[in-house]
Design a protein around this motif. Structure first.
Motif, PDB file in Angstrom:
ATOM      1  N   ARG A 188       0.826  -1.217   0.000  1.00  0.00           N
ATOM      2  CA  ARG A 188       0.000   0.000   0.000  1.00  0.00           C
ATOM      3  C   ARG A 188       0.857   1.262   0.000  1.00  0.00           C
ATOM      4  O   ARG A 188       0.563   2.226  -0.696  1.00  0.00           O
ATOM      5  CB  ARG A 188      -0.960  -0.003   1.175  1.00  0.00           C
ATOM      6  CG  ARG A 188      -2.078  -1.004   0.986  1.00  0.00           C
ATOM      7  CD  ARG A 188      -2.990  -1.039   2.199  1.00  0.00           C
ATOM      8  NE  ARG A 188      -3.976  -2.080   2.032  1.00  0.00           N
ATOM      9  CZ  ARG A 188      -5.287  -1.853   1.976  1.00  0.00           C
ATOM     10  NH1 ARG A 188      -5.743  -0.622   2.075  1.00  0.00           N
ATOM     11  NH2 ARG A 188      -6.127  -2.859   1.832  1.00  0.00           N
ATOM     12  N   SER A 189       1.931   1.249   0.776  1.00  0.00           N
ATOM     13  CA  SER A 189       2.807   2.424   0.823  1.00  0.00           C
ATOM     14  C   SER A 189       3.504   2.637  -0.514  1.00  0.00           C
ATOM     15  O   SER A 189       3.644   3.781  -0.970  1.00  0.00           O
ATOM     16  CB  SER A 189       3.857   2.262   1.929  1.00  0.00           C
ATOM     17  OG  SER A 189       3.238   2.259   3.190  1.00  0.00           O
ATOM     18  N   LEU A 190       3.944   1.561  -1.137  1.00  0.00           N
ATOM     19  CA  LEU A 190       4.630   1.686  -2.416  1.00  0.00           C
ATOM     20  C   LEU A 190       3.713   2.303  -3.468  1.00  0.00           C
ATOM     21  O   LEU A 190       4.127   3.169  -4.228  1.00  0.00           O
ATOM     22  CB  LEU A 190       5.151   0.335  -2.897  1.00  0.00           C
ATOM     23  CG  LEU A 190       5.933   0.366  -4.213  1.00  0.00           C
ATOM     24  CD1 LEU A 190       7.143   1.277  -4.120  1.00  0.00           C
ATOM     25  CD2 LEU A 190       6.339  -1.043  -4.607  1.00  0.00           C
ATOM     26  N   SER A 191       2.467   1.884  -3.489  1.00  0.00           N
ATOM     27  CA  SER A 191       1.553   2.461  -4.485  1.00  0.00           C
ATOM     28  C   SER A 191       1.346   3.949  -4.241  1.00  0.00           C
ATOM     29  O   SER A 191       1.213   4.720  -5.190  1.00  0.00           O
ATOM     30  CB  SER A 191       0.220   1.711  -4.511  1.00  0.00           C
ATOM     31  OG  SER A 191      -0.483   1.882  -3.308  1.00  0.00           O
ATOM     32  N   ARG A 192       1.368   4.386  -2.994  1.00  0.00           N
ATOM     33  CA  ARG A 192       1.260   5.819  -2.711  1.00  0.00           C
ATOM     34  C   ARG A 192       2.539   6.555  -3.094  1.00  0.00           C
ATOM     35  O   ARG A 192       2.500   7.659  -3.630  1.00  0.00           O
ATOM     36  CB  ARG A 192       0.906   6.048  -1.244  1.00  0.00           C
ATOM     37  CG  ARG A 192      -0.544   5.677  -0.921  1.00  0.00           C
ATOM     38  CD  ARG A 192      -0.960   6.124   0.463  1.00  0.00           C
ATOM     39  NE  ARG A 192      -0.194   5.516   1.530  1.00  0.00           N
ATOM     40  CZ  ARG A 192      -0.525   4.393   2.179  1.00  0.00           C
ATOM     41  NH1 ARG A 192      -1.629   3.755   1.865  1.00  0.00           N
ATOM     42  NH2 ARG A 192       0.235   3.922   3.136  1.00  0.00           N
ATOM     43  N   VAL A 193       3.692   5.936  -2.820  1.00  0.00           N
ATOM     44  CA  VAL A 193       4.985   6.554  -3.140  1.00  0.00           C
ATOM     45  C   VAL A 193       5.127   6.769  -4.648  1.00  0.00           C
ATOM     46  O   VAL A 193       5.642   7.797  -5.089  1.00  0.00           O
ATOM     47  CB  VAL A 193       6.151   5.693  -2.603  1.00  0.00           C
ATOM     48  CG1 VAL A 193       7.485   6.094  -3.219  1.00  0.00           C
ATOM     49  CG2 VAL A 193       6.226   5.793  -1.093  1.00  0.00           C
ATOM     50  N   ILE A 194       4.657   5.812  -5.430  1.00  0.00           N
ATOM     51  CA  ILE A 194       4.778   5.895  -6.885  1.00  0.00           C
ATOM     52  C   ILE A 194       4.148   7.186  -7.410  1.00  0.00           C
ATOM     53  O   ILE A 194       4.630   7.766  -8.381  1.00  0.00           O
ATOM     54  CB  ILE A 194       4.154   4.647  -7.553  1.00  0.00           C
ATOM     55  CG1 ILE A 194       5.048   3.438  -7.305  1.00  0.00           C
ATOM     56  CG2 ILE A 194       3.910   4.858  -9.038  1.00  0.00           C
ATOM     57  CD1 ILE A 194       4.413   2.107  -7.670  1.00  0.00           C
ATOM     58  N   TYR A 195       3.106   7.655  -6.766  1.00  0.00           N
ATOM     59  CA  TYR A 195       2.443   8.894  -7.196  1.00  0.00           C
ATOM     60  C   TYR A 195       2.912  10.111  -6.402  1.00  0.00           C
ATOM     61  O   TYR A 195       3.092  11.188  -6.972  1.00  0.00           O
ATOM     62  CB  TYR A 195       0.923   8.742  -7.099  1.00  0.00           C
ATOM     63  CG  TYR A 195       0.417   7.699  -8.058  1.00  0.00           C
ATOM     64  CD1 TYR A 195       0.342   7.983  -9.417  1.00  0.00           C
ATOM     65  CD2 TYR A 195       0.068   6.439  -7.627  1.00  0.00           C
ATOM     66  CE1 TYR A 195      -0.078   7.022 -10.323  1.00  0.00           C
ATOM     67  CE2 TYR A 195      -0.358   5.473  -8.531  1.00  0.00           C
ATOM     68  CZ  TYR A 195      -0.429   5.774  -9.874  1.00  0.00           C
ATOM     69  OH  TYR A 195      -0.835   4.821 -10.769  1.00  0.00           O
ATOM     70  N   ALA A 196       3.116   9.958  -5.112  1.00  0.00           N
ATOM     71  CA  ALA A 196       3.434  11.109  -4.263  1.00  0.00           C
ATOM     72  C   ALA A 196       4.855  11.631  -4.478  1.00  0.00           C
ATOM     73  O   ALA A 196       5.073  12.850  -4.485  1.00  0.00           O
ATOM     74  CB  ALA A 196       3.236  10.744  -2.790  1.00  0.00           C
ATOM     75  N   LEU A 197       5.824  10.746  -4.655  1.00  0.00           N
ATOM     76  CA  LEU A 197       7.212  11.188  -4.783  1.00  0.00           C
ATOM     77  C   LEU A 197       7.437  12.063  -6.012  1.00  0.00           C
ATOM     78  O   LEU A 197       7.977  13.173  -5.880  1.00  0.00           O
ATOM     79  CB  LEU A 197       8.158   9.981  -4.776  1.00  0.00           C
ATOM     80  CG  LEU A 197       9.647  10.294  -4.881  1.00  0.00           C
ATOM     81  CD1 LEU A 197      10.122  11.159  -3.715  1.00  0.00           C
ATOM     82  CD2 LEU A 197      10.450   8.987  -4.932  1.00  0.00           C
ATOM     83  N   PRO A 198       7.022  11.643  -7.207  1.00  0.00           N
ATOM     84  CA  PRO A 198       7.220  12.536  -8.363  1.00  0.00           C
ATOM     85  C   PRO A 198       6.485  13.871  -8.224  1.00  0.00           C
ATOM     86  O   PRO A 198       7.006  14.909  -8.634  1.00  0.00           O
ATOM     87  CB  PRO A 198       6.677  11.728  -9.547  1.00  0.00           C
ATOM     88  CG  PRO A 198       6.700  10.312  -9.095  1.00  0.00           C
ATOM     89  CD  PRO A 198       6.491  10.346  -7.611  1.00  0.00           C
TER      90      PRO A 198
END
Length: 158
Positions: free
Chosen positions: A27-37
């Protein structure tokens, strides 16, 4: 489709539910994929007036032989469609940071070439990008085995 019944699975094919730790990572990875960029793009636009995708385009060209890449290859390494990359390169051409030239190996293709002005612009923006990467990502990984994490993420990506 109501007639379709799930096939019973053999015991060796039983599906294990995710552990709480696995679930949290996914779940965190899917959020990171969008939030980081998004976070890095906001930093780049605010501090350098250059979107992250334009910075990444200049960066990838700077690392390529003769500072040039075929448009389709540039699109691939920047994770964009060819038409999306064409729009990015068109904007960068307007700034004098990139120029398009016919591909020597294939007269139908085009290469994007980083200009000296583009290299200078990349150098100008580099510090902001580095600080953004550290602030939004690397600083949160303190204590982790980054070599193992990098290898694992590379395996996932391929």
């Amino acid at each position: 489709m109501s007639d379709v019944k799930p096939q019973p699975q053999a015991a060796s094919e039983a599906i294990e539910p995710l552990s709480p730790d696995e679930e949290a990572v996914v779940r965190s990875l899917s959020r990171v994929i969008y939030a980081l960029p998004r976070a890095m793009d906001a930093d780049m636009v605010r501090e350098q007036r250059i979107p992250l995708i334009e910075y990444l385009t200049l960066m990838n060209l700077s690392e390529a032989p003769d500072r040039q890449l075929r448009m389709s290859d540039l699109a691939r390494v920047c994770e964009l469609s060819v038409s999306g990359m064409t729009r990015v390169v068109h904007r960068l051409e307007g700034e004098g940071f990139v120029q398009r030239v016919k591909c020597a190996q294939d007269a139908r293709g085009w290469n994007a070439v980083l200009t000296d002005a583009g290299y200078a612009r990349l150098s100008e923006a580099w510090r902001t990008n580095l600080l953004s990467v550290r602030r939004h990502f690397l600083d949160h990984l303190e204590g982790l085995d980054l070599k193992a994490l990098g290898a694992a993420l590379k395996n996932v990506a391929t």
